[in-house]
Design a protein around this motif. Structure first.
Motif, short mmCIF file in Angstrom:
data_model
loop_
_atom_site.label_atom_id
_atom_site.label_comp_id
_atom_site.label_asym_id
_atom_site.label_seq_id
_atom_site.Cartn_x
_atom_site.Cartn_y
_atom_site.Cartn_z
N PRO A 59 0.81 -1.23 0.00
CA PRO A 59 0.00 0.00 0.00
C PRO A 59 0.85 1.28 0.00
O PRO A 59 0.54 2.22 -0.74
N ALA A 60 1.91 1.31 0.78
CA ALA A 60 2.77 2.50 0.82
C ALA A 60 3.50 2.69 -0.51
O ALA A 60 3.63 3.82 -0.99
N GLU A 62 2.51 1.53 -3.46
CA GLU A 62 1.51 1.90 -4.47
C GLU A 62 1.15 3.38 -4.35
O GLU A 62 0.96 4.06 -5.36
N GLU A 63 1.07 3.89 -3.12
CA GLU A 63 0.82 5.32 -2.91
C GLU A 63 1.97 6.14 -3.47
O GLU A 63 1.76 7.20 -4.08
N ARG A 66 1.61 6.32 -7.11
CA ARG A 66 0.56 7.28 -7.44
C ARG A 66 1.10 8.71 -7.37
O ARG A 66 0.88 9.53 -8.25
N ARG A 67 1.87 8.98 -6.33
CA ARG A 67 2.44 10.32 -6.17
C ARG A 67 3.50 10.61 -7.24
O ARG A 67 3.66 11.75 -7.67
N ALA A 87 7.85 12.65 -1.25
CA ALA A 87 6.97 11.50 -1.06
C ALA A 87 7.78 10.24 -0.73
O ALA A 87 7.38 9.43 0.11
N ALA A 91 7.57 8.02 2.72
CA ALA A 91 7.33 6.58 2.70
C ALA A 91 8.41 5.84 3.48
O ALA A 91 8.11 4.92 4.26
#
Length: 188
Positions: A59-60, A62-63, A66-67, A87, A91
């Protein structure tokens, strides 16, 4: 996936998340015991502790992907590069599952490799845009940035008594100092 299998998988990941957050070694037998799930069930879902760790980190990561995508849409190359690196520092400093996954020589899950390759591709493009716009010192390479980012994360982790948000705040401050030194204005 059957409902009971999905429930078991979710419970395994939840327990693993707590282990990682608490700094405990991620051993599949221990996770099974804590989750009150059979060891064979845990091994069916995750063949190795590394595969489970990668799943916890997804999840981190993938975020972060996205960023990175957002940064690529930013028209200003300097702002884009700074946003992506910020970012990445966040993370690294707020999710203890991320650093060991990023530093692993090999990936246990294909999805992890895909995510990491996507980040490298995005970073390569962001750095190239910054070079083309002459907003970063032309001598700064992709190979330079990995140890520099590790150094920022290490420096922020020295304040380990701080909570993750506090460490991230220190990391972002150190990143800003680093980027000020790497900017093309600083090299003139």
């Amino acid at each position: 996936m059957r409902k009971d299998a999905a429930r078991n998988r979710h419970r395994i990941i939840e327990v693993a998340r707590h282990y990682v957050d608490d700094g405990k070694p991620l051993q599949l037998n221990d996770v099974a015991r804590t989750a009150s799930i059979g060891v064979a069930t845990v091994y069916r879902h995750f063949h190795t502790p590394e595969a489970l760790l990668e799943t916890v980190a997804h999840p981190a990561i993938e975020e972060l992907v996205r960023r990175a995508g957002q940064a690529l849409t930013e028209p200003d190359p300097w702002t884009a590069l700074r946003a992506f690196l910020a970012a990445a520092i966040e993370a690294l400093l707020t999710d203890p599952a991320v650093p060991p996954v990023f530093s692993a020589v090999t990936d246990s899950l294909e999805h992890t490799g895909d995510l990491k390759r996507g980040l490298v591709t995005a970073f390569t493009e962001l750095l190239a845009r910054a070079h083309a716009a002459e907003v970063i010192d032309s001598r700064v390479t992709e190979a330079d940035m990995a140890p520099l980012m590790c150094g920022v994360a290490f420096a922020a982790n020295v304040h380990s008594a701080l909570d993750p948000a506090g460490r991230a705040a220190h990391g972002l401050r150190y990143l800003e100092l680093l980027l000020n030194g790497l900017s093309a204005r600083a090299s003139r």
